[in-house]
Design a protein around this motif. Structure first.
Motif, PDB file in Angstrom:
ATOM      1  N   ALA A  67       0.833  -1.198   0.000  1.00 58.24           N
ATOM      2  CA  ALA A  67       0.000   0.000   0.000  1.00 58.24           C
ATOM      3  C   ALA A  67       0.870   1.251   0.000  1.00 58.24           C
ATOM      4  O   ALA A  67       0.576   2.222  -0.695  1.00 58.24           O
ATOM      5  CB  ALA A  67      -0.931  -0.008   1.211  1.00 58.24           C
ATOM      6  N   ALA A  68       1.963   1.223   0.767  1.00 59.09           N
ATOM      7  CA  ALA A  68       2.851   2.389   0.819  1.00 59.09           C
ATOM      8  C   ALA A  68       3.501   2.629  -0.536  1.00 59.09           C
ATOM      9  O   ALA A  68       3.668   3.764  -0.967  1.00 59.09           O
ATOM     10  CB  ALA A  68       3.922   2.186   1.887  1.00 59.09           C
ATOM     11  N   ARG A  69       3.844   1.537  -1.226  1.00 58.48           N
ATOM     12  CA  ARG A  69       4.459   1.705  -2.544  1.00 58.48           C
ATOM     13  C   ARG A  69       3.454   2.265  -3.535  1.00 58.48           C
ATOM     14  O   ARG A  69       3.782   3.102  -4.375  1.00 58.48           O
ATOM     15  CB  ARG A  69       5.026   0.377  -3.033  1.00 58.48           C
ATOM     16  N   ILE A  70       2.209   1.785  -3.449  1.00 56.92           N
ATOM     17  CA  ILE A  70       1.188   2.302  -4.356  1.00 56.92           C
ATOM     18  C   ILE A  70       0.900   3.766  -4.060  1.00 56.92           C
ATOM     19  O   ILE A  70       0.614   4.557  -4.959  1.00 56.92           O
ATOM     20  CB  ILE A  70      -0.092   1.444  -4.258  1.00 56.92           C
ATOM     21  N   ALA A  71       1.015   4.151  -2.785  1.00 57.70           N
ATOM     22  CA  ALA A  71       0.829   5.560  -2.438  1.00 57.70           C
ATOM     23  C   ALA A  71       1.921   6.418  -3.060  1.00 57.70           C
ATOM     24  O   ALA A  71       1.786   7.638  -3.118  1.00 57.70           O
ATOM     25  CB  ALA A  71       0.827   5.728  -0.926  1.00 57.70           C
ATOM     26  N   GLY A  72       2.982   5.786  -3.530  1.00 56.19           N
ATOM     27  CA  GLY A  72       4.055   6.540  -4.173  1.00 56.19           C
ATOM     28  C   GLY A  72       5.301   6.631  -3.321  1.00 56.19           C
ATOM     29  O   GLY A  72       6.218   7.383  -3.640  1.00 56.19           O
TER      30      GLY A  72
END
Ligand SMILES: Nc1ncnc2c1ncn2[C@@H]1O[C@H](COP(=O)(O)OP(=O)(O)OP(=O)(O)O)[C@@H](O)[C@H]1O
Ligand SMILES: [Mg+2]
Lengths: 363, 332
Positions: A255-260
């Motif tokens: 999720a953190a990676r998808i948040a950028g």
């Protein structure tokens, strides 16, 4: 719709204006404080943890009041742990050779005549004794060089804390970073750090230190750094890496990676905060290791330091008093202190383990 | 037809079966094998299939959590199609603003040590959007939109203080906070109670309209897909075997696998008779699969043609309804 709002006490809810008015750092501070308080209340349930903490606090007080005593009631020339000297004067009765029943008040004729060949049995002789047994002036007696043992003991406590805490901080800082980086990146970085850790575990700690102490002029601070570095790249790194690995496969990392979020964001905001409780736990264990290692090295006479618990035991041994029950004050206080303080940090660690590690929890 | 929002072409993901250090792997799991579809702006596509058929892998490739082995993913950005696999740093940043994901497990998809505010505002924070005060306002606004009211009571709680349904609402708020145009939702309700999962689905539908966002909605439940999606794609062992508008596909299922799935769904109207299809056996893993139709081992309709030729191509049977089956095609 049961999951909509189930707030137990809506009247306690702050309204929107309040939330925006309260600065974010203040909210975070409050949450941090709440976290500490709840952590403390679970810790306080553990008796061994409280005992350990109590002993640590006692030693802390000892360490702090020694310099105060030196400045006030203790004459530095007498009570300085390294340079002090006090000739304790005792009156002794001369008894025939081999008839000494109480060495504190009697002296045999042969020894007395070494000082003054004209002495007879039954005469009294004023002698200075080092080491002197406990007395009003010297609650724990003096050492073979006439220095106050209690002052040495308290002075050494400070050194033990310094050593233990520096070593533990260095260990945990390195181990947490290495563990998180290894777990996150894997591959060559991981292999490199893990083989290094294996190597450090494989080569025993104490022999390395003995060899190094022959090469380098070891001060206490160097020892603290060295223990920290060896511990940090060694076993602790492997333990913290396995924790980091179990965190880094969680969906919230995705999720953190998808948040950028970039690598640094993921490592420092997500992985490390979830490894830190365990890091803190291992910090306690590294304090224990550091204090024991210092005592061992000092006892072996490998450290270039003026005073420490290990040095005190070393001197007792050096002068041949190590297992002499009549000179117990040379050995017992220092030995007890090493055991107690190292043991207390271990107990605190165990108590924290029960909080952090749900499998060990009794509830 | 308007330009699609997402266009996937020939997407493929192979996982080596043995990860040897010295040997080159010879066996691969074909987790996703030559998958193509399009999603129009505002439209939701359901991806349905049994466990292990490659739904999650497809979704993860679309949000770039997993790299594709082959194929193309195109995303419409300001009128032009960008190739998701080959974007530069700047393009990646823009991509992260347009595409989000909602995960299956509401308990594991939030960092337990961060507050709800931190969790929802994370995309804003890492992408440097807005001031702290603006982020607080935005998060509060979203909390109210997802039904966590009053927002201030939820803002600075930790995930473990919320129920599963409430957390999934937080996950929805996090996905919407940067106003994306496309969200991959990977079985977002499969771990919740029935009642709660219905309210979550309702919420997702309402918000899709409000935010003008498209979903790729992954589920193993055709009934859920029917409720949520405009079109449905049925996947089997890494392949899409049938794709079409929801009602059309459910009314006229053509592929034997789709029919089998449908006969497993309880029918609300007992008088309606559906052509039941029985299939046997469990789903296998597609390890170096033979060239024939993937379904051949379990298909009740196998004919000579299925054994002679490769995996059947997806072919239009009218009404925008595509099926990948030689036999079904002939029976049209
Ligand atoms: N990281 C991976 N490494 C190796 N194989 C993988 C990996 N991820 C998925 N697979 C394999 O790819 C296939 C498809 O998996 P995927 O998770 O996409 O299925 P799914 O349709 O989402 O199933 P489910 O309904 O159980 O979530 C499975 O056979 C799985 O074992
Ligand atoms: Mg899945």
């Amino acid at each position: 719709m049961t999951d909509r709002l189930v707030d137990p006490d809506p009247s306690a809810a702050p309204n929107m204006a309040d939330v925006v008015a309260e600065p974010l750092w203040q909210v975070r501070l409050r949450l941090f404080w709440q976290g500490l308080r709840s952590g403390w209340s679970s810790f306080a349930e553990s008796r061994i943890g409280l005992v350990g903490l109590g002993v640590i606090v006692l030693f802390g007080i000892m360490a702090m009041i020694q310099p105060i005593l030196i400045g006030t009631v203790w004459e530095p020339a007498i009570y300085d742990p390294v340079l002090g000297y006090d000739a304790v004067v005792v009156e002794k009765t001369i008894v025939p050779d081999n008839e000494v029943t109480d060495p504190a008040t009697q002296i045999d004729l042969f020894s007395a005549r070494l000082l003054d060949p004209l002495l007879q049995v039954g005469d009294t002789l004023v002698v200075t004794v080092q080491p002197a047994p406990p007395s009003r002036q010297h609650l724990l007696g003096t050492d073979p060089l006439g220095r106050d043992v209690l002052s040495q003991l308290m002075f050494s406590t400070r050194a033990a804390f310094m050593l233990g805490i520096v070593a533990a901080l260095v260990t945990v800082f390195i181990a947490t970073t290495v563990g998180a980086v290894s777990a996150f990146f894997g591959g060559a970085v991981d292999t490199l750090f893990m083989r290094l850790a294996d190597l450090i575990i494989l080569v025993p700690f104490l022999p390395i230190l003995i060899v190094l102490s022959a090469l380098i002029d070891f001060q206490l601070f160097h020892l603290a750094l060295l223990i920290g570095v060896l511990g940090g790249f060694g076993g602790t790194a492997i333990i913290l890496k396995s924790q980091a690995l179990s965190v880094s496969v969680k969906p919230f990392i995705d999720a953190a990676r998808i948040a950028g979020g970039g690598h640094l964001h993921v490592i420092f905001r997500h992985i490390i905060p979830n490894v830190l409780p365990l890091s803190f736990l291992y910090m306690m264990f590294s304090v224990t290791d550091a204090i024991s290692a210092e005592a061992t090295l000092s006892f072996l006479g490998l450290l270039n330091i003026d005073m420490s618990w290990g040095i005190m035991i070393h001197q007792a041994w050096d002068q041949g008093y190590l297992l002499d029950p009549n000179r117990w004050w040379l050995m017992v206080p220092a030995g007890m202190s090493v055991t107690l303080l190292a043991g207390s940090f271990f107990l605190v660690g165990r108590a924290m383990d029960e909080i952090i590690n749900p499998r060990l929890r009794r509830r | 037809m308007t330009q699609p929002l997402v266009k996937v072409e020939g997407l493929r993901k192979l996982y080596p079966l043995h990860k040897g250090v010295f040997r080159k792997p010879t066996e691969y799991i074909h987790a996703v094998d030559d998958v193509s579809f399009e999603i129009a702006p505002g439209e939701s596509l359901g991806l349905v299939g049994e466990s292990g058929c490659g739904k999650t892998t497809t979704g993860r490739m679309l949000v770039r959590l997993t790299g594709a082995s082959d194929g193309q993913i195109l995303l419409q950005d300001d009128g032009s199609m960008i190739d998701v696999a080959h974007v530069d740093r700047d393009g990646m940043k823009r991509f992260r603003r347009r595409v989000q994901m909602i995960f299956q497990d509401p308990y594991e998809s939030m960092n337990p040590r961060r507050t709800i505010f931190d969790t929802i505002s994370e995309p804003l924070q890492v992408q440097g959007i807005g001031t702290v005060a603006e982020r607080e306002e935005r998060v509060a606004e979203l909390l109210e939109m997802v039904g966590l009211i009053p927002a201030p009571t939820f803002m600075f709680r930790f995930p473990h203080q919320l129920s599963g349904g409430q957390r999934q609402r937080v996950a929805i708020a996090r996905a919407l906070v940067i106003d994306p145009s496309f969200i991959v939702a990977d079985e977002p309700t499969s771990m919740l109670d029935v009642g709660i999962s219905i309210s979550i689905m309702e919420l997702m539908l309402n918000l899709a309209e409000e935010f003008d966002v498209s979903y790729l909605y992954i589920t193993h439940d055709l009934a859920v897909a029917r409720y949520m999606c405009d079109r449905i794609a049925v996947m089997y062992l890494g392949k899409i075997v049938e794709i079409g508008p929801t009602e059309e596909l459910l009314a006229n299922p053509r592929h034997p696998y789709t029919r089998a799935l449908l006969s497993a769904v309880p029918v609300p109207d007992p008088s309606s008779v559906r052509p039941a299809v029985e299939i046997e056996g469990g789903i296998a893993k597609a390890v170096n699969p033979p060239p024939q139709c993937r379904f051949i081992g379990r298909c009740p309709w196998v004919q000579d043609i299925c054994r002679r030729r490769g995996h059947p191509p997806l072919e239009d049977t009218g009404n925008d309804h595509l099926v990948s089956c030689y036999v079904a095609k002939e029976s049209v």
